[in-house]
Write an enzyme that holds these catalytic residues in place. Sequence first.
Site, PDB file in Angstrom:
ATOM      1  N   HIS A 124     -17.250 -34.781  11.147  1.00 31.56           N
ATOM      2  CA  HIS A 124     -18.710 -34.674  10.994  1.00 31.56           C
ATOM      3  C   HIS A 124     -19.360 -36.018  10.677  1.00 31.56           C
ATOM      4  CE1 HIS A 124     -22.470 -32.651  10.370  1.00 31.56           C
ATOM      5  NE2 HIS A 124     -21.919 -31.458  10.428  1.00 31.56           N
ATOM      6  N   GLU A 133     -20.120 -33.417  17.359  1.00 32.44           N
ATOM      7  CA  GLU A 133     -18.984 -32.715  16.772  1.00 32.44           C
ATOM      8  C   GLU A 133     -18.228 -31.979  17.884  1.00 32.44           C
ATOM      9  OE1 GLU A 133     -20.820 -30.351  13.431  1.00 32.44           O
ATOM     10  OE2 GLU A 133     -22.505 -31.586  14.056  1.00 32.44           O
ATOM     11  N   HIS A 148     -19.022 -24.261   8.296  1.00 37.13           N
ATOM     12  CA  HIS A 148     -18.032 -25.322   8.066  1.00 37.13           C
ATOM     13  C   HIS A 148     -16.938 -24.957   7.056  1.00 37.13           C
ATOM     14  CE1 HIS A 148     -20.257 -27.733  10.767  1.00 37.13           C
ATOM     15  NE2 HIS A 148     -21.116 -28.286   9.936  1.00 37.13           N
TER      16      HIS A 148
HETATM   17  C1  GLA Z   1     -23.796 -28.995  11.474  1.00 36.33           C
HETATM   18  C2  GLA Z   1     -24.702 -27.884  11.818  1.00 36.33           C
HETATM   19  C3  GLA Z   1     -26.081 -28.165  11.312  1.00 36.33           C
HETATM   20  C4  GLA Z   1     -26.074 -28.541   9.848  1.00 36.33           C
HETATM   21  C5  GLA Z   1     -25.083 -29.645   9.600  1.00 36.33           C
HETATM   22  C6  GLA Z   1     -24.898 -29.924   8.143  1.00 36.33           C
HETATM   23  O1  GLA Z   1     -23.952 -30.054  12.300  1.00 36.33           O
HETATM   24  O2  GLA Z   1     -24.737 -27.619  13.182  1.00 36.33           O
HETATM   25  O3  GLA Z   1     -26.886 -27.032  11.495  1.00 36.33           O
HETATM   26  O4  GLA Z   1     -25.746 -27.427   9.088  1.00 36.33           O
HETATM   27  O5  GLA Z   1     -23.845 -29.323  10.114  1.00 36.33           O
HETATM   28  O6  GLA Z   1     -26.091 -30.129   7.488  1.00 36.33           O
END
Ligand code: GLA
Length: 383
Positions: free
Chosen positions: A213, A348, A140
């Site tokens: 998110h 997402e 991210h």
């Molecule tokens: C995303 C990733 C997950 C996790 C979340 C945050 O959705 O795919 O693996 O890292 O972010 O916790």
Amino acid sequence: MTLHPRLRAIATTAILALSLLTPMPKLLAQSPAPGSVTAKPFGKTTDGKPIQLYTLTNQNGMQVAIATYGGTVINLITPDRAGHMGDVALGFGTIQPYFTQTAYFGALIGRYANRIAKGRFTLDGKTYKLAINNAPNTLHGGLKGFDKQLWTAEVLSQNPPTVRFSRLSPDGEEHFPGNLTISVTYTLTNRDELRLQYVAQTDKPTVLNLTSHTYFNLSGAGNGTILNHQIRIHASRFTPVDANLIPTGKIQDVAGTPMDLRKWTTIGTNLQAVGGNPVGYDHNYVLDRCPVVRPCLAAEVYDPSSGRFMKVYTDQPGIQFYTGNFLDGTLKGKRGKIYHEHDAFCLETQHFPDAPNHPAFPSTILRPGETFRSTTIYKFSTK
Ligand code: GLA
């Protein structure tokens, strides 16, 4: 003191009229008028910059509150089938926990949403090394991704309530190349859609993957797990991952696997069979019709207990379905609720994880002169 009865009647009428005319500031601040955008201070960054919270209210009373820190959805208030309003987005009531949380509640994610293997990629013959913030990978956007940056907000319209959040991500930010100008426009339409429109431009070739998110629980944030919610994802394929959640490069059919969510499926049904450590969905689905039809219906979720129904439309080629597997009961959210494993789901919309290291995946390269544009819509209703 005694007043003549006529004088007393006049005084009473005057007081009553005044009290009717004078708005009650507290009440108004809590429930902004339909078809409006209001803003209020929401704390300060660690270096003392003021943060604002924008509340968008549509004509039906549906509401979303977004902070300039991270462009983060803090509250998302929608009616259940009986018309009772409830907050369906996980998060915190104050800004401080957002500075350190690693769940990315509600935030805008960039410059590269999802993982980049070992924090490395090569673009036009040059290798870039990123921070490893989710060993052994970059997740991210790195240590201080778009979720931990202050955005500038601009109200574009009161009705439908529309606010544009923008920022310049400078050349070298988190070691990504190019000055990237980016805006994300949030609109809460009067058809109960939360629409996000992303626009970005760069002055050097870079890689880009943007998402939102938000963690949803259609029974209300903090009201138990989402394992009884039903889901449908319009994808016949997904990108299988290794133990570190990096795509193997294969694009696999969902048919005959617990990943098959093409027909309505209760989320809990195949959870153990999906596996993972911790157990649950955390996978990128390859959407069937997106981005051919733009934006297209990518996923649908229904909560039988509240009657809330959510549809996700996007023009992106993929969607990460994540069942909050890493929520471990250590985060205390709004209204004092503790968030446990599987207490929320994320959808997402995105390009594929680690695409910069997989030339066969749809490209995430953005070059000077090009404009990245993308739309994702979360549409709410009840059944
Ligand atoms: C995303 C990733 C997950 C996790 C979340 C945050 O959705 O795919 O693996 O890292 O972010 O916790």
